[in-house]
Structure formats: C-alpha cells, structure tokens
Design a protein around this motif. Structure first.
Motif, PDB file in Angstrom:
ATOM      1  N   ALA A  91     -11.975   3.708  88.400  1.00 16.27           N
ATOM      2  CA  ALA A  91     -11.784   3.821  86.953  1.00 16.27           C
ATOM      3  C   ALA A  91     -10.451   4.478  86.613  1.00 16.27           C
ATOM      4  CB  ALA A  91     -12.931   4.623  86.335  1.00 16.27           C
ATOM      5  N   CYS A  92      -9.974   5.374  87.471  1.00 17.29           N
ATOM      6  CA  CYS A  92      -8.668   6.002  87.244  1.00 17.29           C
ATOM      7  C   CYS A  92      -7.570   4.960  87.115  1.00 17.29           C
ATOM      8  CB  CYS A  92      -8.327   6.955  88.392  1.00 17.29           C
ATOM      9  SG  CYS A  92      -9.190   8.528  88.359  1.00 17.29           S
ATOM     10  N   PHE A  93      -7.579   3.992  88.019  1.00 11.42           N
ATOM     11  CA  PHE A  93      -6.552   2.956  87.998  1.00 11.42           C
ATOM     12  C   PHE A  93      -6.727   2.022  86.794  1.00 11.42           C
ATOM     13  CE2 PHE A  93      -6.540   4.366  92.378  1.00 11.42           C
ATOM     14  CZ  PHE A  93      -5.197   4.344  92.709  1.00 11.42           C
ATOM     15  N   VAL A  94      -7.973   1.637  86.527  1.00 11.00           N
ATOM     16  CA  VAL A  94      -8.239   0.725  85.415  1.00 11.00           C
ATOM     17  C   VAL A  94      -7.856   1.367  84.085  1.00 11.00           C
ATOM     18  CG1 VAL A  94     -10.044  -0.525  84.157  1.00 11.00           C
ATOM     19  CG2 VAL A  94     -10.080  -0.460  86.659  1.00 11.00           C
ATOM     20  N   MET A  95      -8.306   2.606  83.868  1.00 14.70           N
ATOM     21  CA  MET A  95      -8.036   3.285  82.601  1.00 14.70           C
ATOM     22  C   MET A  95      -6.557   3.648  82.452  1.00 14.70           C
ATOM     23  SD  MET A  95     -10.818   3.180  81.020  1.00 14.70           S
ATOM     24  CE  MET A  95     -10.297   4.172  79.634  1.00 14.70           C
ATOM     25  N   HIS A  96      -5.905   3.934  83.564  1.00 18.22           N
ATOM     26  CA  HIS A  96      -4.471   4.237  83.512  1.00 18.22           C
ATOM     27  C   HIS A  96      -3.698   3.001  83.035  1.00 18.22           C
ATOM     28  CE1 HIS A  96      -0.693   6.185  84.567  1.00 18.22           C
ATOM     29  NE2 HIS A  96      -0.341   5.066  85.199  1.00 18.22           N
ATOM     30  N   TYR A  97      -4.026   1.854  83.591  1.00 22.75           N
ATOM     31  CA  TYR A  97      -3.352   0.623  83.181  1.00 22.75           C
ATOM     32  C   TYR A  97      -3.670   0.309  81.722  1.00 22.75           C
ATOM     33  CZ  TYR A  97      -2.200  -4.278  82.667  1.00 22.75           C
ATOM     34  OH  TYR A  97      -1.695  -5.465  82.199  1.00 22.75           O
ATOM     35  N   PHE A  98      -4.944   0.460  81.343  1.00 19.31           N
ATOM     36  CA  PHE A  98      -5.332   0.180  79.954  1.00 19.31           C
ATOM     37  C   PHE A  98      -4.598   1.108  78.985  1.00 19.31           C
ATOM     38  CE2 PHE A  98      -8.118   1.336  76.353  1.00 19.31           C
ATOM     39  CZ  PHE A  98      -8.109   0.118  75.687  1.00 19.31           C
ATOM     40  N   SER A  99      -4.507   2.380  79.340  1.00 23.40           N
ATOM     41  CA  SER A  99      -3.831   3.353  78.492  1.00 23.40           C
ATOM     42  C   SER A  99      -2.363   2.987  78.282  1.00 23.40           C
ATOM     43  CB  SER A  99      -3.942   4.750  79.099  1.00 23.40           C
ATOM     44  OG  SER A  99      -3.268   5.716  78.323  1.00 23.40           O
ATOM     45  N   LEU A 100      -1.679   2.607  79.366  1.00 19.95           N
ATOM     46  CA  LEU A 100      -0.269   2.216  79.264  1.00 19.95           C
ATOM     47  C   LEU A 100      -0.104   0.940  78.439  1.00 19.95           C
ATOM     48  CD1 LEU A 100       1.120   2.851  82.869  1.00 19.95           C
ATOM     49  CD2 LEU A 100       1.862   3.977  80.772  1.00 19.95           C
ATOM     50  N   SER A 101      -0.934  -0.054  78.686  1.00 17.53           N
ATOM     51  CA  SER A 101      -0.794  -1.329  77.983  1.00 17.53           C
ATOM     52  C   SER A 101      -1.106  -1.184  76.501  1.00 17.53           C
ATOM     53  CB  SER A 101      -1.686  -2.401  78.612  1.00 17.53           C
ATOM     54  OG  SER A 101      -3.053  -2.028  78.557  1.00 17.53           O
TER      55      SER A 101
END
Length: 399
Positions: free
Chosen positions: A384-394
């Motif tokens: 989830a760290c990777f998924v949410m990090h990408y979502f946050s940036l996008s």
C-alpha cells in the motif's frame, strides 16, 4: 542553480547492523528451486535471501530523482543544525512550542528549497511536506499554515490590491492563521456565525462574534504566533442582506509586541493529543473594524458606498469558488497520511526482522518476520505504501 545530487548522495548505504542479513543475501529471491515452495521464496532464517533488485534504482524510481533531492537536502540540514537535535527528556507544552518556533526560524533562514524552485516544480512542495513531516509534523504544520497556506489564501482568493500583503508574507514579515472552523460549525460552512457588517460611513467592515458557539477555534498559529488571520465570515451589506460566506484578511496582533488588537479576544486551546509544537487557539471579535480592502474580493466585493458586486450569477457557484482554495489542503492530507504510513511500515518491518521469538528445538530463535501470520499482516501495508505514494503524486499533478 542547484545541481541535483548524485545517486550515491541520494541513496547512501545504511550503517551496518542486524538487517545486513536481509540486505546482502547469499542468493536472490529468484534463487534456485531448492529455496522455493510452490514457486515462491522459502522463508527460512538459515537461508540468506537477498533482494532480486537494486534498491537504489527502486528508491529513485519511486521517489523521483528531483524530489528525492529535495528531501535529502532538508534531511541533511536537520542532521547538521544543532537546533534540530532531538531532546531525550519530555518537554513541557511551552518548551515544545518554543523549540518548534526556533526551528522554523532557522529553517526559514537557511531556506533549502526556495520559492522560485517550488514555483518551477510544484511537486517539490509535496516532497518538502513529506520530508519535514517525517521529522516533526508540528514543525511542518507550523510552516505551512504560517506561510504557504496563508499566501495561497491571499493569492487564490484576493486580487491586485492584496499583492503587498503577499509580498510581506513571502518576506516573512507577517504570518498567518486560517480561521474557518467555529465551536459549533466546521463542515457545514454555511452555518458559520461570525459576521462582517459593512459600514459605508467609515468604509470598513465590522467583525463581530455574536455568541460563544460562533468563536473561531482550532486554528493553528493563532494562540501565540500569527499576526494576520484568514477569517471566513457572513458578509452583511448596509441594506441588511446577508451576502453569504466571504474570506477576509484580518490583522489580529501588533507585529512588534504580539499583543492582540483591541476588539480581538484570543485564547489558547492548550495541550492536545498530538502536534503540541503548534499553538492552536480560539478567537472572538467584538465590533472590530477592518478596512474595506481586507475583503478578499475575487468572488465578490463591496463598493465604497456599500453595493455588493460579484461576477457569479448563481450564489451557489460563488460559494463553491470561495471555498475552492481549500482543495489544495485536502489533496495535501493524502500525502501526509501516506507519509505516516511509510514511517509506520518501516518501523514494523525492520522491528519484525530483528525481533526474535521461538524457533526449532535446540536452534537459534527466528525473527518474527519469518512467521507467516506476521509476514502476511505486514506485506499488504508495504504494498500500500507504493500504491498510495504513486496515487498521491499523480493526484497532486492532476490538481
């Protein structure tokens, strides 16, 4: 111009320790079939399973080189400057607020990420918040509310007549607080009770808090620090008509003595569950006058003789536009939540890798990470760290 740091500087090798067993395995996770069960790596403390990828490449791919550069610049300052050293003993409320204020002052002096750089790449603001938040959310919140969010409020809802205030805020000559929430109303902003009545004779607005339920509350930097407040109030014109919620920039303290001006009553919210380095406060007005020009007038204005004018025909659209500036803060909260997730998962995984408990009879105890129950609990959060990090940036980019 700032030169982006090298890969070695952005990805320094960690200190040697018990986690070396996991960093420098004898075989990769794609190792021979004798180390697999049903095609998956076998978790066995006797087998040193190293990563099948270059962690430095993954770090740069995940965080982006230019954003990781911002974080490393900030963290290096926090490591070197004495004022940022952690105190081992518990601090009182006042001492925590004091050290947070001194830290913010020093950070602004050093200015590791100038405004010009943030304007060129707004995503660097995303990285700045993460870097400061990982150190101390009190410091991060104090900085963003005192300066960035206040400037955003001025420039987003104001017009040319507010440029001087924006410049003063950019030069750190004034500091802000954001006053929307009241004792009895938060999400239902149309129900806010603070009133700003226009007086055509003096060409000023008279701010007044009709009752305790309408007192502004929980505003960060309000109790001790801010000189100006971004205040939402119901605008009343001389004809007795309520024109709805509008945003005003209100001088609340003498910038030298920091004493509240007459007609402004400010109180302290005291100790909280967290973020105690930030001085949250409450505020009431008693027939307090401000200049007509202190109305942030992008969505609506009052002429000197008291006539209300707005470019919006639909009051609901005007109301939505006046609150649109808040969206940036909501987008930022996703980044803040994800930063906390990063910290929590890092602590949990590392601890599970070195904390040993039980094991085969007569052998060394196993790290708890090797137990399937613990492993399966942690890995979804790591993913989830990777998924949410990408979502946050996008989302930040799209916004």
């Amino acid at each position: 111009d700032h030169q982006v740091q090298s890969v070695e500087e952005l990805c320094p090798d960690p200190s040697r320790g018990p986690l070396d067993w996991f960093r420098h395995g004898d075989i990769g996770l794609n190792g021979g079939t004798e180390h697999q069960v049903d095609g998956q790596p076998k978790l066995d403390p006797k087998i040193r399973l190293g990563p099948s990828f270059d962690w430095k490449t993954l770090r740069i791919l995940t965080h982006r080189k230019e954003l990781l550069d911002v974080k490393m610049r900030i963290w290096k300052i926090l490591e070197k400057e004495p004022v940022f050293f952690r105190k081992s003993e518990d601090m009182t409320l006042e001492s925590y607020r004091s050290i947070t204020a001194r830290r913010l002052h020093r950070y602004m002096e050093l200015d590791p990420v100038p405004d010009t750089e943030l304007m060129e790449n707004p995503l660097k603001s995303h990285a700045l918040v993460s870097a400061l938040g990982m150190y101390d959310w009190s410091l991060c919140a104090k900085k963003m509310l005192l300066r960035e969010f206040f400037i955003s409020s001025l420039s987003g809802a104001g017009t040319g007549r507010h440029r001087d205030l924006v410049k003063l805020a950019q030069m750190n000559m004034i500091g802000g607080t954001f006053c929307l929430t009241e004792i009895s109303h938060g999400t239902n902003t149309k129900g806010l009770g603070t009133v700003a009545t226009y007086d055509a004779k003096t060409q000023s607005f008279v701010l007044h808090t009709p009752d305790f339920a309408s007192a502004k509350c929980w505003a960060g930097n309000l109790a001790k620090t801010a000189t100006h407040a971004s205040v939402f109030a119901q605008l009343m014109t001389p004809d007795g008509v309520c024109q709805g919620l509008h945003n005003f920039i209100v001088p609340i303290r003498d910038p030298v003595s920091f004493k509240p001006f007459p007609g402004v009553i400010i109180g302290d919210m005291g100790e909280k569950v967290g973020l105690n380095g930030l001085d949250n406060g409450w505020m009431r007005f008693h027939q307090y006058k401000i200049k007509r020009e202190m109305l942030l007038n992008k969505t609506g204005d009052v002429t000197p003789d008291g006539v209300y004018v707005t470019p919006y025909k639909d009051p609901n659209k005007r109301f939505g536009a006046s609150l649109g500036n808040l969206s940036g803060g909501r987008v930022g909260i996703i980044n803040m939540a994800n930063t906390n997730l990063h910290l929590a998962v890092i602590i949990a995984v590392r601890y599970s890798a070195v904390r040993k408990q039980f094991g085969p009879e007569g052998e060394e105890e196993w790290p708890v990470l090797y137990y399937q129950t613990q492993y399966r609990r942690l890995m979804p959060y790591l993913s989830a760290c990777f998924v949410m990090h990408y979502f946050s940036l996008s989302l930040y980019e799209d916004f």
